[in-house]
Motif scaffolding. Structure first.
Motif, PDB file in Angstrom:
ATOM      1  N   LEU A  53      -2.150  -9.434  -0.487  1.00 18.93           N
ATOM      2  CA  LEU A  53      -2.455  -9.092   0.907  1.00 18.93           C
ATOM      3  C   LEU A  53      -3.118  -7.719   1.028  1.00 18.93           C
ATOM      4  O   LEU A  53      -3.547  -7.337   2.118  1.00 18.93           O
ATOM      5  CB  LEU A  53      -1.182  -9.125   1.753  1.00 18.93           C
ATOM      6  CG  LEU A  53      -0.472 -10.478   1.818  1.00 18.93           C
ATOM      7  CD1 LEU A  53       0.847 -10.339   2.571  1.00 18.93           C
ATOM      8  CD2 LEU A  53      -1.369 -11.530   2.467  1.00 18.93           C
ATOM      9  N   TYR A  54      -3.210  -6.996  -0.065  1.00 25.45           N
ATOM     10  CA  TYR A  54      -3.734  -5.629  -0.065  1.00 25.45           C
ATOM     11  C   TYR A  54      -5.046  -5.538  -0.829  1.00 25.45           C
ATOM     12  O   TYR A  54      -5.243  -6.238  -1.829  1.00 25.45           O
ATOM     13  CB  TYR A  54      -2.727  -4.678  -0.725  1.00 25.45           C
ATOM     14  CG  TYR A  54      -1.463  -4.504   0.051  1.00 25.45           C
ATOM     15  CD1 TYR A  54      -1.314  -3.451   0.948  1.00 25.45           C
ATOM     16  CD2 TYR A  54      -0.416  -5.400  -0.093  1.00 25.45           C
ATOM     17  CE1 TYR A  54      -0.143  -3.293   1.673  1.00 25.45           C
ATOM     18  CE2 TYR A  54       0.764  -5.258   0.635  1.00 25.45           C
ATOM     19  CZ  TYR A  54       0.882  -4.200   1.517  1.00 25.45           C
ATOM     20  OH  TYR A  54       2.039  -4.060   2.230  1.00 25.45           O
ATOM     21  N   GLU A  55      -5.902  -4.622  -0.403  1.00 19.90           N
ATOM     22  CA  GLU A  55      -7.098  -4.303  -1.172  1.00 19.90           C
ATOM     23  C   GLU A  55      -6.682  -3.657  -2.498  1.00 19.90           C
ATOM     24  O   GLU A  55      -5.592  -3.073  -2.588  1.00 19.90           O
ATOM     25  CB  GLU A  55      -7.987  -3.332  -0.395  1.00 19.90           C
ATOM     26  CG  GLU A  55      -8.606  -3.941   0.837  1.00 19.90           C
ATOM     27  CD  GLU A  55      -9.563  -2.992   1.542  1.00 19.90           C
ATOM     28  OE1 GLU A  55     -10.385  -3.497   2.308  1.00 19.90           O
ATOM     29  OE2 GLU A  55      -9.485  -1.760   1.339  1.00 19.90           O
ATOM     30  N   PRO A  56      -7.541  -3.705  -3.522  1.00 22.40           N
ATOM     31  CA  PRO A  56      -7.167  -3.147  -4.826  1.00 22.40           C
ATOM     32  C   PRO A  56      -6.796  -1.659  -4.800  1.00 22.40           C
ATOM     33  O   PRO A  56      -5.949  -1.236  -5.583  1.00 22.40           O
ATOM     34  CB  PRO A  56      -8.416  -3.381  -5.684  1.00 22.40           C
ATOM     35  CG  PRO A  56      -9.065  -4.571  -5.060  1.00 22.40           C
ATOM     36  CD  PRO A  56      -8.801  -4.435  -3.586  1.00 22.40           C
ATOM     37  N   GLN A  57      -7.370  -0.870  -3.932  1.00 19.53           N
ATOM     38  CA  GLN A  57      -7.067   0.565  -3.872  1.00 19.53           C
ATOM     39  C   GLN A  57      -6.252   0.924  -2.629  1.00 19.53           C
ATOM     40  O   GLN A  57      -6.235   2.079  -2.203  1.00 19.53           O
ATOM     41  CB  GLN A  57      -8.360   1.379  -3.904  1.00 19.53           C
ATOM     42  CG  GLN A  57      -9.115   1.236  -5.211  1.00 19.53           C
ATOM     43  CD  GLN A  57      -8.258   1.625  -6.409  1.00 19.53           C
ATOM     44  OE1 GLN A  57      -7.580   2.648  -6.407  1.00 19.53           O
ATOM     45  NE2 GLN A  57      -8.283   0.800  -7.443  1.00 19.53           N
ATOM     46  N   ALA A  58      -5.555  -0.033  -2.056  1.00 22.88           N
ATOM     47  CA  ALA A  58      -4.773   0.191  -0.836  1.00 22.88           C
ATOM     48  C   ALA A  58      -3.675   1.222  -1.063  1.00 22.88           C
ATOM     49  O   ALA A  58      -3.267   1.477  -2.205  1.00 22.88           O
ATOM     50  CB  ALA A  58      -4.148  -1.128  -0.372  1.00 22.88           C
TER      51      ALA A  58
END
Length: 120
Positions: free
Chosen positions: A32-37
Protein backbone atom coordinates in the motif's frame (compact mmCIF):
# COMPACT_ATOMS: atom_id res chain seq x y z
CA UNK A 1 1.77 -8.85 -5.01
CA UNK A 2 0.10 -8.88 -8.43
CA UNK A 3 -2.84 -10.95 -7.15
CA UNK A 4 -3.70 -8.34 -4.48
CA UNK A 5 -6.41 -5.80 -5.18
CA UNK A 6 -4.89 -2.36 -5.81
CA UNK A 7 -6.30 0.90 -4.48
CA UNK A 8 -8.21 2.38 -7.41
CA UNK A 9 -9.20 5.44 -5.34
CA UNK A 10 -7.39 6.98 -2.35
CA UNK A 11 -10.31 6.02 -0.09
CA UNK A 12 -9.63 2.34 -0.93
CA UNK A 13 -6.35 2.42 0.96
CA UNK A 14 -7.94 2.37 4.45
CA UNK A 15 -10.28 -0.49 3.50
CA UNK A 16 -7.41 -2.51 2.04
CA UNK A 17 -5.25 -1.77 5.09
CA UNK A 18 -7.97 -3.01 7.45
CA UNK A 19 -8.50 -6.24 5.50
CA UNK A 20 -4.80 -7.00 5.12
CA UNK A 21 -3.92 -6.17 8.72
CA UNK A 22 -6.64 -8.49 10.01
CA UNK A 23 -5.44 -11.20 7.61
CA UNK A 24 -1.90 -10.86 9.00
CA UNK A 25 -0.62 -9.91 5.54
CA UNK A 26 2.51 -7.81 6.15
CA UNK A 27 3.51 -7.89 2.47
CA UNK A 28 0.03 -6.72 1.52
CA UNK A 29 0.38 -3.78 3.91
CA UNK A 30 3.79 -2.88 2.45
CA UNK A 31 2.23 -2.93 -1.03
CA UNK A 32 0.00 0.00 0.00
CA UNK A 33 3.07 2.25 0.24
CA UNK A 34 5.40 3.77 -2.33
CA UNK A 35 8.95 2.32 -2.23
CA UNK A 36 10.39 5.40 -0.47
CA UNK A 37 7.34 6.15 1.71
CA UNK A 38 7.64 7.38 5.29
CA UNK A 39 5.56 5.88 8.11
CA UNK A 40 5.48 7.59 11.50
CA UNK A 41 3.71 5.82 14.37
CA UNK A 42 4.36 7.07 17.87
CA UNK A 43 8.13 7.12 18.39
CA UNK A 44 8.82 4.97 15.31
CA UNK A 45 9.69 6.42 11.90
CA UNK A 46 10.09 3.88 9.11
CA UNK A 47 11.36 4.98 5.71
CA UNK A 48 11.25 2.79 2.63
CA UNK A 49 10.00 -0.68 1.92
CA UNK A 50 12.36 -2.63 4.21
CA UNK A 51 11.76 -0.49 7.31
CA UNK A 52 8.01 -0.43 6.73
CA UNK A 53 8.05 -4.23 6.29
CA UNK A 54 9.92 -4.63 9.60
CA UNK A 55 7.44 -2.32 11.33
CA UNK A 56 4.40 -4.27 10.13
CA UNK A 57 5.99 -7.68 10.67
CA UNK A 58 6.64 -6.72 14.28
CA UNK A 59 3.17 -5.15 14.72
CA UNK A 60 1.38 -8.19 13.29
CA UNK A 61 3.41 -10.52 15.53
CA UNK A 62 2.09 -8.62 18.58
CA UNK A 63 -1.45 -7.75 17.52
CA UNK A 64 -4.05 -9.72 15.62
CA UNK A 65 -7.23 -7.64 15.79
CA UNK A 66 -7.53 -4.31 14.02
CA UNK A 67 -10.90 -2.58 14.49
CA UNK A 68 -12.48 -0.95 11.48
CA UNK A 69 -11.71 2.76 11.37
CA UNK A 70 -14.06 5.58 10.54
CA UNK A 71 -12.79 6.96 7.24
CA UNK A 72 -13.46 10.41 5.88
CA UNK A 73 -13.51 11.41 2.21
CA UNK A 74 -10.08 12.14 0.79
CA UNK A 75 -9.08 15.68 -0.08
CA UNK A 76 -7.67 15.61 -3.61
CA UNK A 77 -5.46 17.89 -5.65
CA UNK A 78 -4.54 16.30 -8.96
CA UNK A 79 -2.38 13.24 -8.31
CA UNK A 80 -2.17 13.90 -4.54
CA UNK A 81 -4.71 13.14 -1.83
CA UNK A 82 -4.93 13.39 1.95
CA UNK A 83 -6.66 10.42 3.54
CA UNK A 84 -7.92 10.26 7.12
CA UNK A 85 -9.00 7.53 9.52
CA UNK A 86 -10.19 7.67 13.13
CA UNK A 87 -9.80 4.49 15.15
CA UNK A 88 -12.29 3.48 17.85
CA UNK A 89 -9.71 4.37 20.55
CA UNK A 90 -9.58 7.96 19.26
CA UNK A 91 -6.25 7.66 17.43
CA UNK A 92 -6.11 9.56 14.17
CA UNK A 93 -4.24 8.56 11.04
CA UNK A 94 -3.48 11.09 8.30
CA UNK A 95 -1.81 10.01 5.08
CA UNK A 96 -0.60 11.59 1.86
CA UNK A 97 -1.41 9.35 -1.09
CA UNK A 98 -0.14 9.70 -4.64
CA UNK A 99 -1.64 8.41 -7.87
CA UNK A 100 0.81 6.00 -9.50
CA UNK A 101 1.61 5.82 -13.22
CA UNK A 102 -0.84 2.92 -13.62
CA UNK A 103 -3.69 4.97 -12.07
CA UNK A 104 -3.68 3.19 -8.70
CA UNK A 105 -2.98 4.93 -5.38
CA UNK A 106 -0.33 4.34 -2.72
CA UNK A 107 0.61 6.14 0.44
CA UNK A 108 3.75 8.29 0.34
CA UNK A 109 3.48 9.54 3.94
CA UNK A 110 1.57 7.96 6.80
CA UNK A 111 1.34 9.42 10.29
CA UNK A 112 -0.56 7.68 13.05
CA UNK A 113 -1.14 9.94 16.03
CA UNK A 114 -1.41 7.43 18.83
CA UNK A 115 -3.41 9.56 21.27
CA UNK A 116 -5.55 12.55 20.42
CA UNK A 117 -4.48 15.87 21.89
CA UNK A 118 -7.06 17.28 24.26
CA UNK A 119 -7.13 20.94 25.08
CA UNK A 120 -8.62 22.30 28.19
Amino acid sequence: MSDREPAREPEDLARLFHARANAGDAEGLVALYEPQAVLAAGDVVATGTEEIRRFYTDLLARKSDFPEPETLPAIRQGDLALTFARLPNGSISVEAARRQNDGTWRWAIDQLKIKPVSKG
